[in-house]
Design a protein around this motif. Structure first.
Motif, mmCIF file in Angstrom:
data_model
loop_
_atom_site.group_PDB
_atom_site.id
_atom_site.type_symbol
_atom_site.label_atom_id
_atom_site.label_comp_id
_atom_site.label_asym_id
_atom_site.label_seq_id
_atom_site.Cartn_x
_atom_site.Cartn_y
_atom_site.Cartn_z
ATOM 1 N N ILE A 245 96.607 -18.419 27.408
ATOM 2 C CA ILE A 245 97.852 -19.004 27.911
ATOM 3 C C ILE A 245 97.644 -20.505 28.046
ATOM 4 O O ILE A 245 96.598 -20.953 28.552
ATOM 5 C CB ILE A 245 98.211 -18.403 29.294
ATOM 6 N N GLY A 246 98.647 -21.283 27.607
ATOM 7 C CA GLY A 246 98.590 -22.737 27.734
ATOM 8 C C GLY A 246 99.850 -23.280 28.373
ATOM 9 O O GLY A 246 100.764 -22.527 28.731
ATOM 10 N N LEU A 247 99.906 -24.615 28.502
ATOM 11 C CA LEU A 247 101.028 -25.286 29.160
ATOM 12 C C LEU A 247 101.329 -26.548 28.369
ATOM 13 O O LEU A 247 100.432 -27.385 28.191
ATOM 14 C CB LEU A 247 100.611 -25.637 30.600
ATOM 15 N N ASP A 248 102.577 -26.662 27.861
ATOM 16 C CA ASP A 248 102.897 -27.858 27.067
ATOM 17 C C ASP A 248 104.298 -28.355 27.384
ATOM 18 O O ASP A 248 104.885 -27.954 28.376
ATOM 19 C CB ASP A 248 102.658 -27.591 25.563
ATOM 20 N N LEU B 80 99.690 -18.444 23.901
ATOM 21 C CA LEU B 80 101.100 -18.585 24.298
ATOM 22 C C LEU B 80 101.221 -19.728 25.292
ATOM 23 O O LEU B 80 100.534 -19.739 26.319
ATOM 24 C CB LEU B 80 101.572 -17.264 24.925
ATOM 25 N N CYS B 81 102.094 -20.705 24.991
ATOM 26 C CA CYS B 81 102.281 -21.832 25.915
ATOM 27 C C CYS B 81 103.587 -21.700 26.687
ATOM 28 O O CYS B 81 104.636 -21.427 26.094
ATOM 29 C CB CYS B 81 102.305 -23.154 25.149
ATOM 30 N N PHE B 82 103.520 -21.936 27.994
ATOM 31 C CA PHE B 82 104.732 -22.061 28.797
ATOM 32 C C PHE B 82 105.232 -23.493 28.667
ATOM 33 O O PHE B 82 104.434 -24.441 28.653
ATOM 34 C CB PHE B 82 104.440 -21.774 30.276
ATOM 35 N N LEU B 83 106.565 -23.635 28.607
ATOM 36 C CA LEU B 83 107.172 -24.971 28.574
ATOM 37 C C LEU B 83 107.266 -25.489 30.007
ATOM 38 O O LEU B 83 107.942 -24.890 30.850
ATOM 39 C CB LEU B 83 108.562 -24.911 27.934
ATOM 40 N N ARG B 84 106.593 -26.600 30.270
ATOM 41 C CA ARG B 84 106.477 -27.066 31.660
ATOM 42 C C ARG B 84 107.740 -27.741 32.170
ATOM 43 O O ARG B 84 107.859 -27.971 33.376
ATOM 44 C CB ARG B 84 105.249 -27.977 31.797
ATOM 45 N N HIS B 85 108.695 -28.093 31.271
ATOM 46 C CA HIS B 85 109.955 -28.655 31.791
ATOM 47 C C HIS B 85 110.852 -27.544 32.325
ATOM 48 O O HIS B 85 111.833 -27.817 33.014
ATOM 49 C CB HIS B 85 110.684 -29.485 30.718
ATOM 50 N N LEU B 86 110.538 -26.278 32.033
ATOM 51 C CA LEU B 86 111.293 -25.146 32.577
ATOM 52 C C LEU B 86 110.611 -24.677 33.870
ATOM 53 O O LEU B 86 109.546 -25.156 34.237
ATOM 54 C CB LEU B 86 111.363 -24.025 31.539
ATOM 55 N N SER B 87 111.240 -23.711 34.550
ATOM 56 C CA SER B 87 110.749 -23.296 35.872
ATOM 57 C C SER B 87 109.573 -22.330 35.771
ATOM 58 O O SER B 87 109.346 -21.704 34.731
ATOM 59 C CB SER B 87 111.877 -22.617 36.648
#
Ligand code: HPA
Ligand code: ZN
Length: 346
Positions: free
Chosen positions: A174-177, A146-153
């Motif tokens: 968990i990832g970050l994209d 599951l990736c969190f969207l890094r442009h969001l908070s």
């Protein structure tokens, strides 16, 4: 296996296609082909701002990461039902099996869907069912990151984590994209610490367009196990030493880097430099429906453009298994098959 037999240049593409491999950097929403986007839009009554498949495809002319992300998020808007997520992933697995991908770790972006009113349950259950069927029917093992969207908070990421916890057993990491520059890893320090406590594997995109400093903080602040992309690391000699010493894998995506203008051409790509410096680089497709090729195309086009040989091919495939989140017995089994492929290849 220490010795890789030399292979004639004209036989390398066959070896690259035939060798078993793992794919560790594929955004499943980035495998949505224009034809499937139109079919799902029709099935779900979603209006698209493009008149035809050809018109959509001709919009795929990107100048940087953000110019791609705008179209990529719009394409994902056709995904509504659990069956849509299942169909998308099944189409990817069918092609992956043809490419001799024997294991895949799929990124997905739940916030792209939950923001449109699609539930986490719909997304995870559709993708997970496709993973189960891929193993049973195609012999491709698979898991979900599951990736969190890094442009969001970070607060939005915490909410997303809460929504995902009922499905904890279906998510390996968990990832970050999303847009990197201006959204450094340390923006997500607390939520990654929580994910670590929960026992998830951790990865993050860093050093795709962003500076080496983002790779350092992904490692030292987020404490990730792999770096997605990471190609900007070659600008920092100390970072290169750290990545080599700790065998931190980089999930490199050559055709993505080409299409998003990270490198002007494949001949200028630094994959060989990363490998020769002792880094655990791997080759991956990122968003293959948008960047002009699936995993074997990434291998064959990169090898055709640069001075890479059978030894590099072996190391890339071996690194893909060693850097994966499968257990040691499965790693040994895959590496055994890889060795066999190289030993018997003519
Ligand atoms: N970088 C960042 N975010 C992404 C990418 C990428 O290459 N592909 C899909 N989301
Ligand atoms: Zn990516």
């Amino acid at each position: 296996m220490n010795l890789v037999k030399p292979v004639a240049a004209d036989r390398l593409p066959a070896l690259l296609r035939q060798m078993p491999k793992a794919e560790l950097h594929i955004h499943i929403e980035g495998s949505l082909e224009p034809e499937l986007i139109f079919a799902l839009a029709r099935r779900n009554g979603v209006a698209l701002p493009y008149a035809s498949v050809d018109e959509l495809r001709s919009a795929y002319a990107f100048t940087n990461l953000q110019s791609f992300l705008d179209i990529y998020y719009a394409g994902a808007s056709v995904l509504i039902t659990e069956q849509d997520f299942y169909d998308m992933a099944r189409a990817y697995f069918a092609g992956a099996a043809q490419d001799n991908v024997v294991h895949a770790e799929l990124f997905f972006d739940p916030q792209t869907h939950t923001a449109r009113g699609v539930s986490m349950e719909t997304v995870v259950n559709g993708l997970h069912r496709a993973c189960v069927d891929a193993e049973a029917e195609l012999g491709v093992s698979a898991s979900l990151i599951l990736c969190f969207l890094r442009h969001l908070s970070e607060e939005d990421a915490f909410e997303t984590l809460e929504q995902a916890l009922p499905f904890r057993e279906k998510i390996i990491g968990i990832g970050l994209d999303s847009g990197e520059v201006g959204n450094p890893p340390e923006k997500f320090t607390r939520v990654f610490a929580r994910c670590r406590e929960l026992g998830f594997h951790l990865v993050a995109h860093a050093g795709e367009e962003g500076p080496p400093a983002y790779v350092w903080t992904a490692l030292d602040v987020l404490k990730v196990e792999r770096i997605d992309h990471g190609v900007q690391s070659s600008k920092d000699a100390l970072l290169m030493q750290r990545l080599a010493k700790d065998r931190i894998a980089l999930t490199v995506c050559p055709l993505s880097n080409l299409k998003l203008c990270v490198f002007p051409d494949l001949a200028s790509h630094n994959l060989r430099q990363l490998l020769d410096a002792g880094l655990a680089a791997t080759v991956n497709s990122d968003d293959p429906a948008y960047f002009g090729g699936y995993l074997n195309e990434n291998f064959t086009q990169t090898f055709a453009a640069g001075p890479l040989n059978a030894e590099h091919a072996y190391r890339l495939a071996r690194n893909s298994f060693e850097a994966s989140f499968i257990d040691d017995a499965a790693k040994a089994r895959h590496i055994g098959r890889l060795d066999e492929t190289f030993a018997t290849f003519q």
